[in-house]
Motif scaffolding. Sequence first.
Motif, mmCIF file in Angstrom:
data_model
loop_
_atom_site.group_PDB
_atom_site.id
_atom_site.type_symbol
_atom_site.label_atom_id
_atom_site.label_comp_id
_atom_site.label_asym_id
_atom_site.label_seq_id
_atom_site.Cartn_x
_atom_site.Cartn_y
_atom_site.Cartn_z
ATOM 1 N N ARG A 1 -4.618 -27.450 -5.995
ATOM 2 C CA ARG A 1 -4.920 -28.664 -5.236
ATOM 3 C C ARG A 1 -3.741 -29.121 -4.384
ATOM 4 O O ARG A 1 -3.925 -29.899 -3.446
ATOM 5 N N GLN B 1 -4.426 -27.823 -12.491
ATOM 6 C CA GLN B 1 -5.111 -27.361 -11.279
ATOM 7 C C GLN B 1 -4.152 -27.434 -10.088
ATOM 8 O O GLN B 1 -4.335 -28.222 -9.161
ATOM 9 N N SER C 1 -14.883 -31.082 -4.378
ATOM 10 C CA SER C 1 -14.222 -31.832 -5.449
ATOM 11 C C SER C 1 -13.131 -31.006 -6.123
ATOM 12 O O SER C 1 -12.254 -31.568 -6.767
ATOM 13 N N TYR C 2 -13.159 -29.684 -5.955
ATOM 14 C CA TYR C 2 -12.109 -28.825 -6.508
ATOM 15 C C TYR C 2 -10.977 -28.566 -5.523
ATOM 16 O O TYR C 2 -10.020 -27.882 -5.859
ATOM 17 N N TYR D 1 -5.573 -34.194 -11.849
ATOM 18 C CA TYR D 1 -5.969 -32.816 -12.112
ATOM 19 C C TYR D 1 -4.822 -31.833 -11.873
ATOM 20 O O TYR D 1 -4.740 -30.794 -12.526
ATOM 21 N N SER E 1 -20.229 -29.590 -4.485
ATOM 22 C CA SER E 1 -19.239 -29.801 -5.532
ATOM 23 C C SER E 1 -17.947 -29.023 -5.293
ATOM 24 O O SER E 1 -16.939 -29.312 -5.933
#
Length: 176
Positions: free
Chosen positions: A68, A65, A52-53, A60, A49
């Motif tokens: 990214r 966030q 996915s960040y 996002y 996971s």
Amino acid sequence: LKSLKARNQTFMLDKLERKFGRYAIHNLSAYIIALYVAGYLLYFFAPASIFSYLTLEPYYILHGQIWRLVTWILIPPESPGIFTIIMLFFYYSVGNTLERTWGSFRYNVYIFGGVLAMVVGAFILYGILGGNVMFATLFTTYYVNLSIFLAFAATYPDTQVMLYFLIPIKMKWLGI
């Protein structure tokens, strides 16, 4: 007219290089490969996971966030394997050759321009498609790597490489 336009672009790059050339990252290809290695280590040792960040996901990013914008560069363009190792060595060689030919500053402009174009393209596509999520697989450094390959093919069209370690082929044909 084309000659004048090309001369103006070259003049602009020369001017920028005189002003900011000392800030260029030398041996940028090694740093790119090191980022990929860090991405592979995350792939093997971190939970699934975590990726996915790290992806370039405009939805996002617009919701806070902002890391990214940079962390998507950590995600390697291919899954790990022997051919990936071979390709990383190939891209390192090609990138260093381009850096020696163009100079560190121009190579940096080329790479960071490609990264910036990918980020801008992600936001444009996000806006066109109405704010859908799940673009993460579209935005990787794969296309930046392909642009390095294409730039090498355009700069050195008669350089011969061994396709599959057996077939000699010129870069201009691989570029096409």
